[in-house]
Design a protein around this motif. Sequence first.
Motif, short mmCIF file in Angstrom:
data_model
loop_
_atom_site.label_atom_id
_atom_site.label_comp_id
_atom_site.label_asym_id
_atom_site.label_seq_id
_atom_site.Cartn_x
_atom_site.Cartn_y
_atom_site.Cartn_z
N THR A 172 37.73 46.84 39.52
CA THR A 172 38.57 47.27 38.39
C THR A 172 40.03 46.95 38.66
OG1 THR A 172 38.83 49.48 39.35
CG2 THR A 172 37.02 49.18 37.77
N CYS A 173 40.81 46.92 37.58
CA CYS A 173 42.27 46.85 37.64
C CYS A 173 42.81 48.09 36.95
CB CYS A 173 42.80 45.62 36.90
SG CYS A 173 42.33 44.03 37.59
N THR A 174 43.81 48.72 37.53
CA THR A 174 44.41 49.91 36.93
C THR A 174 45.89 49.64 36.68
OG1 THR A 174 42.88 51.36 38.11
CG2 THR A 174 44.86 52.38 37.19
N TYR A 175 46.36 49.97 35.47
CA TYR A 175 47.74 49.71 35.07
C TYR A 175 48.41 51.00 34.61
CZ TYR A 175 46.54 44.84 35.36
OH TYR A 175 46.14 43.62 35.84
N VAL A 183 36.85 44.05 36.36
CA VAL A 183 36.90 42.68 36.88
C VAL A 183 35.46 42.20 36.94
CG1 VAL A 183 37.49 41.20 38.84
CG2 VAL A 183 38.97 43.13 38.23
N ALA A 190 50.09 46.39 38.76
CA ALA A 190 48.68 46.71 38.89
C ALA A 190 48.38 47.33 40.26
CB ALA A 190 47.83 45.46 38.70
N GLU A 248 42.54 51.34 32.74
CA GLU A 248 41.72 50.70 33.74
C GLU A 248 40.75 49.76 33.04
OE1 GLU A 248 40.01 52.82 37.33
OE2 GLU A 248 38.17 52.50 36.17
N CYS A 266 44.86 47.49 42.23
CA CYS A 266 43.52 46.95 42.07
C CYS A 266 42.58 47.51 43.13
CB CYS A 266 43.52 45.42 42.16
SG CYS A 266 44.73 44.67 41.07
N ASP A 286 39.06 41.07 33.18
CA ASP A 286 39.48 39.90 33.95
C ASP A 286 38.29 39.37 34.71
OD1 ASP A 286 41.32 38.00 34.83
OD2 ASP A 286 42.86 39.54 35.04
N PRO A 295 38.92 41.61 43.72
CA PRO A 295 39.63 42.25 42.63
C PRO A 295 41.14 42.31 42.86
CG PRO A 295 37.61 43.43 43.05
CD PRO A 295 37.74 42.40 44.13
N GLU A 296 41.54 42.55 44.11
CA GLU A 296 42.99 42.59 44.40
C GLU A 296 43.64 41.23 44.12
OE1 GLU A 296 41.09 45.81 46.79
OE2 GLU A 296 40.64 43.69 46.43
N CYS A 319 43.39 40.57 39.84
CA CYS A 319 44.18 41.33 38.86
C CYS A 319 45.60 40.77 38.74
CB CYS A 319 44.26 42.80 39.28
SG CYS A 319 42.67 43.66 39.29
#
Length: 231
Positions: A150-153, A167, A23, A164, A25, A210, A196-197, A200
């Motif tokens: 947000t979380c980005t994968y 959170v 991730a 994305e 984040c 999340d 967020p960091e 995630c």
Amino acid sequence: MGRTRRGAAGLVVFAVAGLAGPAACTGGDGDVYRRGGGDAKASSRPSPSPDPLPRTPPPPAHQAVRSAEEACDFTEPFEAGKVKAYLPGGPAYKGPGPHPAVLFKDDIAVDESEPPQLPGDWTAAFATDDTRLVVCQYDDRDHPSRKVGTCTYLGGSHNSGDGEYDVQSARYVFRVFEAATGEQVTEFALDGTTTPEETCPDSALYPAQDFQLVTSDALADELRPFVTGRR
């Protein structure tokens, strides 16, 4: 509004193809006796000497330990009458602290390594036989969540490559019970405050969402008088 548990949407939509990568984040001897023989010769023999060493008493029977669901009642709505003693017949919650505790969370997808966690010196010294308190964490589904990051994968989206998701803010209700009786000791609520960091996970099913978590320090601060104080 109630909040969706972590990864619930991904389990339905992309259970196979949606597993994403790293991730990025933003935001548990009885007594022995001897009998002489039946003949006269045997009965005339001297009795054997007593055992030279005292017998070691048997260890105490293992105490029954109930499941997290029985000890916390994670069904909705919560009913105090459904809570059962986690360690029936265990040590009473009294005297000087610390009073060893165990933490259970109402989340089917919970990662036990994520916060909050209890301090190591608050847990039982031997298995669960010394546990005096059960701490139960419940999602506060009446909390109005809002987007905080947000979380980005990479490769998280089946159709468009990277994925994305949001959170959301969250609040949790904590109920503390005496392990030996199931009686409630206290109740309080705490907001999730992880960034967020910090929120995630390393990987996730996409699409999903999340929620912020309670920090271990914040939970310890609230529990300290009950765990370390005299009863």
